[in-house]
Design a protein around this motif. Structure first.
Motif, PDB file in Angstrom:
ATOM      1  N   GLY A 328      20.465  54.301  58.081  1.00 49.32           N
ATOM      2  CA  GLY A 328      21.609  53.696  58.779  1.00 49.32           C
ATOM      3  C   GLY A 328      22.037  52.348  58.232  1.00 49.32           C
ATOM      4  O   GLY A 328      22.757  51.613  58.903  1.00 49.32           O
ATOM      5  N   MET A 329      21.590  52.006  57.034  1.00 49.50           N
ATOM      6  CA  MET A 329      21.915  50.675  56.509  1.00 49.50           C
ATOM      7  C   MET A 329      23.080  50.688  55.526  1.00 49.50           C
ATOM      8  O   MET A 329      23.948  49.840  55.586  1.00 49.50           O
ATOM      9  CB  MET A 329      20.679  50.052  55.828  1.00 49.50           C
ATOM     10  CG  MET A 329      19.514  49.814  56.783  1.00 49.50           C
ATOM     11  SD  MET A 329      19.951  48.668  58.117  1.00 49.50           S
ATOM     12  CE  MET A 329      19.560  49.672  59.551  1.00 49.50           C
ATOM     13  N   ARG A 330      23.079  51.646  54.579  1.00 48.13           N
ATOM     14  CA  ARG A 330      24.060  51.566  53.480  1.00 48.13           C
ATOM     15  C   ARG A 330      25.176  52.593  53.572  1.00 48.13           C
ATOM     16  O   ARG A 330      26.257  52.394  53.043  1.00 48.13           O
ATOM     17  CB  ARG A 330      23.342  51.692  52.140  1.00 48.13           C
ATOM     18  CG  ARG A 330      22.488  50.482  51.812  1.00 48.13           C
ATOM     19  CD  ARG A 330      21.294  50.854  50.989  1.00 48.13           C
ATOM     20  NE  ARG A 330      20.480  51.837  51.705  1.00 48.13           N
ATOM     21  CZ  ARG A 330      19.715  52.730  51.105  1.00 48.13           C
ATOM     22  NH1 ARG A 330      19.652  52.798  49.806  1.00 48.13           N
ATOM     23  NH2 ARG A 330      19.008  53.585  51.837  1.00 48.13           N
ATOM     24  N   TYR A 331      24.899  53.733  54.214  1.00 47.00           N
ATOM     25  CA  TYR A 331      25.935  54.752  54.396  1.00 47.00           C
ATOM     26  C   TYR A 331      25.471  55.669  55.511  1.00 47.00           C
ATOM     27  O   TYR A 331      24.309  55.636  55.908  1.00 47.00           O
ATOM     28  CB  TYR A 331      26.194  55.547  53.112  1.00 47.00           C
ATOM     29  CG  TYR A 331      24.960  56.112  52.468  1.00 47.00           C
ATOM     30  CD1 TYR A 331      24.246  55.381  51.524  1.00 47.00           C
ATOM     31  CD2 TYR A 331      24.474  57.383  52.821  1.00 47.00           C
ATOM     32  CE1 TYR A 331      23.094  55.889  50.952  1.00 47.00           C
ATOM     33  CE2 TYR A 331      23.317  57.891  52.248  1.00 47.00           C
ATOM     34  CZ  TYR A 331      22.641  57.140  51.317  1.00 47.00           C
ATOM     35  OH  TYR A 331      21.495  57.634  50.755  1.00 47.00           O
ATOM     36  N   GLY A 332      26.374  56.474  56.000  1.00 48.78           N
ATOM     37  CA  GLY A 332      26.011  57.413  57.064  1.00 48.78           C
ATOM     38  C   GLY A 332      26.005  56.741  58.428  1.00 48.78           C
ATOM     39  O   GLY A 332      26.445  55.601  58.597  1.00 48.78           O
ATOM     40  N   ARG A 334      25.065  54.920  61.882  1.00 51.28           N
ATOM     41  CA  ARG A 334      24.206  53.836  62.383  1.00 51.28           C
ATOM     42  C   ARG A 334      24.371  53.760  63.898  1.00 51.28           C
ATOM     43  O   ARG A 334      25.492  53.670  64.383  1.00 51.28           O
ATOM     44  CB  ARG A 334      24.574  52.486  61.758  1.00 51.28           C
ATOM     45  CG  ARG A 334      23.688  51.352  62.300  1.00 51.28           C
ATOM     46  CD  ARG A 334      24.130  49.966  61.846  1.00 51.28           C
ATOM     47  NE  ARG A 334      23.882  49.739  60.424  1.00 51.28           N
ATOM     48  CZ  ARG A 334      24.168  48.578  59.820  1.00 51.28           C
ATOM     49  NH1 ARG A 334      24.682  47.556  60.504  1.00 51.28           N
ATOM     50  NH2 ARG A 334      23.946  48.431  58.521  1.00 51.28           N
ATOM     51  N   ASP A 336      23.633  51.402  66.819  1.00 52.05           N
ATOM     52  CA  ASP A 336      23.269  49.996  66.981  1.00 52.05           C
ATOM     53  C   ASP A 336      23.932  49.456  68.232  1.00 52.05           C
ATOM     54  O   ASP A 336      25.157  49.480  68.346  1.00 52.05           O
ATOM     55  CB  ASP A 336      23.754  49.233  65.737  1.00 52.05           C
ATOM     56  CG  ASP A 336      23.272  47.788  65.723  1.00 52.05           C
ATOM     57  OD1 ASP A 336      22.579  47.386  66.679  1.00 52.05           O
ATOM     58  OD2 ASP A 336      23.599  47.087  64.749  1.00 52.05           O
ATOM     59  N   VAL A 345      16.971  50.059  65.321  1.00 51.59           N
ATOM     60  CA  VAL A 345      18.228  50.690  64.887  1.00 51.59           C
ATOM     61  C   VAL A 345      17.922  51.920  64.022  1.00 51.59           C
ATOM     62  O   VAL A 345      18.502  52.991  64.205  1.00 51.59           O
ATOM     63  CB  VAL A 345      19.121  49.684  64.119  1.00 51.59           C
ATOM     64  CG1 VAL A 345      20.298  50.391  63.465  1.00 51.59           C
ATOM     65  CG2 VAL A 345      19.602  48.591  65.060  1.00 51.59           C
ATOM     66  N   ARG A 350      18.006  57.656  63.382  1.00 50.95           N
ATOM     67  CA  ARG A 350      17.371  58.890  62.912  1.00 50.95           C
ATOM     68  C   ARG A 350      17.145  59.866  64.071  1.00 50.95           C
ATOM     69  O   ARG A 350      17.223  61.088  63.872  1.00 50.95           O
ATOM     70  CB  ARG A 350      16.072  58.559  62.166  1.00 50.95           C
ATOM     71  CG  ARG A 350      16.366  57.893  60.806  1.00 50.95           C
ATOM     72  CD  ARG A 350      15.207  57.055  60.281  1.00 50.95           C
ATOM     73  NE  ARG A 350      14.032  57.828  59.920  1.00 50.95           N
ATOM     74  CZ  ARG A 350      13.838  58.456  58.749  1.00 50.95           C
ATOM     75  NH1 ARG A 350      14.795  58.423  57.837  1.00 50.95           N
ATOM     76  NH2 ARG A 350      12.739  59.117  58.500  1.00 50.95           N
TER      77      ARG A 350
END
Lengths: 496, 98
Positions: A328-332, A334, A336, A345, A350
């Motif tokens: 959930g940090m760079r793509y896809g 997230r 939060d 997060v 996930r």
């Protein structure tokens, strides 16, 4: 003239070159078929009509200007949603990648584009290729064109259904433990898992990196060979791709003569759990191969009995590591709430983004790799893998290729095995040893099982970088079977 | 092989960064027992003499010249990011507040 959607890739390419019809006509006929029947199949997750029509128009333009065109120019292909294609959604059948549009092409996709093929869109799969039924897709199951209450196999079930349902003459899929061969077997199509390293994995979302391999789906052995030839070969972007000349699959598919070839039947691939009708068709196909002049011997590969257990440790272990990238940090996705730590997060993302089978396998892998259990589980599985490779080596010192049923059973009902993971895993009992050893495997249709009139397949296995032998055996067998059936097995499938 | 306890399952899921619901813990612990019992079979035929095999090929490290080549632009790399700021990925807080 035959309907465009029922023609082979070979005939479509020839017709386009002779200007009997245009590449645009061919693409349009396939989009019409998709519009008419895909609501029954749910094979396509994304239809790229604009992109495909532009590719087709470009083929016609090149042809008009006298440019050289390759053997598959203008032929449509369906792409499993595990291959990145620039700016086209690539979901891997998962919510966690919903709406993700990759910024680059996988090597398989770029080679198909360079071959002037027409990419129709992305097709369904089990979530992150984990499954044998395409039921674990977050976007709903795909159905089998032979009987829409049944599974099309998996994980490449969108690819098998698209080809068997005449939505595309060709498709690409991936195979980690049988995910091309089993769907091919249960839909009456041809599916090939090449030698590991034979086709670049660059741009394929990784499940188990030491097992994953891309390959073709087609309605005929020759069509599969043409697609295989177009996408195979060394790629500096994949450090595990084999830097050797690739064999001539097309010539092998056309060869048709197997007199003097030595074929081995693995005696461990029979017994409890094998459907009688599947074994009947297998034994008939063996008799045909013998009549064609092949010498058939029975041999034993004792470690194959342990392959399923080893696979369901190695594969989840590798996937628990590979799928760590979905954080959930760079793509896809997230998830939060703005007030949580990075760990919270990740765990919430996930939890929301992965389905049950993916969660199960990540947990098994994490457990198998954890200190205290590593040697007993993952370590032992790696030793079994060595025994399996040794058994293949010993077998291939006696025979040119091995044969077995592809799947022990025909297509089962949707929902039948979804809540029983071990029952689902047993579908891959004949296909898994091939991936563990890295050798080639292929499934070719051999008829309909007596009990249910559903397709059964024969698996042909060949040593590393000898995939041409599979095409030689399959081409000869197909030729004999097609003349006895008076057409392709798929011609017997009900019209959708 | 010992059965996977609910607490053990919860701690493995924590390591894997997956927040499991109570219902999932119930369902998975029984399913994973069956799977782990079945895969434990690998221990039956192995011994110390067998060399573990991690990969189908005898792979060696592959090197290339350390030369700057084409790569994604920051804009392309960030295009799919859930959050970004100043040409960087924006991530949730990593350190606890003092």
């Amino acid at each position: 003239m035959t309907e465009l959607t029922r023609m082979t890739a070979v005939d479509l390419a020839a017709g386009i070159k002779k200007k009997e019809f245009s590449a645009v006509d061919v693409a349009k006929a396939h989009f019409d078929q998709i519009a008419a029947v895909d609501k029954k199949l749910n094979a396509f997750l994304f239809i790229d009509e604009d992109g495909a029509m532009a590719q087709a128009a470009n083929v016609d333009k090149k042809l008009a200007s006298g440019e050289f065109l390759g053997p598959l120019a203008g032929v449509p292909v369906a792409v499993k949603d595990i291959f990145t294609q620039k700016d086209i959604p690539t979901t891997c059948g998962s919510r966690i990648l919903e709406n993700w549009r990759p910024p680059y092409d996988s090597t398989v996709v770029s080679r198909m584009k360079n071959a002037d093929m027409v990419l129709l869109g992305k097709v369904n799969m089990d979530e992150f290729a984990m499954g044998s039924s395409t039921e674990t897709s977050a976007y709903g199951p795909t159905t089998n064109p032979w009987d829409t209450s049944r599974i099309p196999g998996g994980s490449s079930g969108g690819s098998s259904a698209a080809v068997a349902g005449f939505l595309a003459p060709l498709a690409v899929g991936t195979d980690t433990g049988g995910s091309i061969r089993q769907p091919a077997a249960v839909t009456g199509t041809v599916g090939v898992k090449p030698t590991y390293g034979g086709i670049s994995r660059y741009g394929i979302v990784a499940l188990a990196s030491s097992l994953d391999q891309a390959g073709p789906f087609a309605r005929t052995v020759l069509d599969a060979a043409l697609l295989h030839q177009a996408i195979a070969g060394y790629d500096p972007l994949d450090s595990t791709s084999i830097n050797q000349p690739i064999p001539d699959f097309v010539a092998a598919a056309k060869h048709k003569d197997i007199a003097g070839m030595k074929l081995g039947i693995v005696k461990e691939f029979a017994g409890e759990g094998y459907q009688a009708g599947v074994l009947n068709r297998f034994n008939e196909a063996v008799a045909i191969l013998r009549n064609l002049g092949a010498e058939i011997v029975e041999l034993s590969c004792p470690s194959f009995t342990y392959a399923l257990a080893a696979y369901y440790l190695i594969q989840p272990s590798e996937c628990s590591s590979n799928l760590a990238r979905f954080d959930g940090m760079r793509y896809g996705l997230r998830v939060d709430d703005g007030d949580s730590s990075v760990e919270q997060v990740m765990a919430a993302t996930r939890a929301a983004g992965f389905g049950p089978e993916v969660k199960r396998r990540i947990i098994i892998g994490t457990y198998a790799l954890s200190s205290g259990y590593y040697d007993a589980y993952y370590g032992s599985a790696q030793k079994v893998r060595r025994l399996i490779a040794d058994d293949f080596n010993a077998a291939f010192s006696q025979v040119d290729a091995l044969i077995s049923p592809t799947s022990p059973i025909t297509a089962f009902k949707i929902g039948e095995k979804l809540n029983d993971p071990m029952a689902m895993y047993l579908n891959d009992i004949c296909t898994i040893p091939v991936n563990l050893a890295g050798v080639g495997g292929m499934s070719v249709p051999i008829g309909l099982a007596d009990e249910d009139n559903l397709p059964a397949g024969m698996q042909i296995m060949a040593p590393v970088m000898c995939d041409d032998r599979m095409y030689r055996v399959a081409g000869a067998l197909e030729s004999a079977l097609v003349s006895s059936w008076g057409g392709l097995l798929l011609d017997k499938a009900p019209r959708l | 092989m010992s059965k996977l306890s609910r607490d053990e399952l919860r701690s493995i899921a924590d390591l894997a960064r997956i927040a499991l619901t109570e219902a999932e813990l119930d369902q998975f612990s029984s399913q994973l027992d069956v799977i782990l019992d079945s895969v434990a079979k690998v221990q039956e035929i192995v011994n110390d003499e067998i060399k573990p095999m991690s990969h189908a090929l005898d792979i060696n490290n592959v090197f290339r010249a350390d030369v700057v080549g084409n790569s994604l632009s920051a804009t392309d790399a960030l295009a799919a990011a859930p959050a970004s700021e100043d040409d960087r990925f924006r991530v949730p807080r990593i350190l606890e507040e003092e």
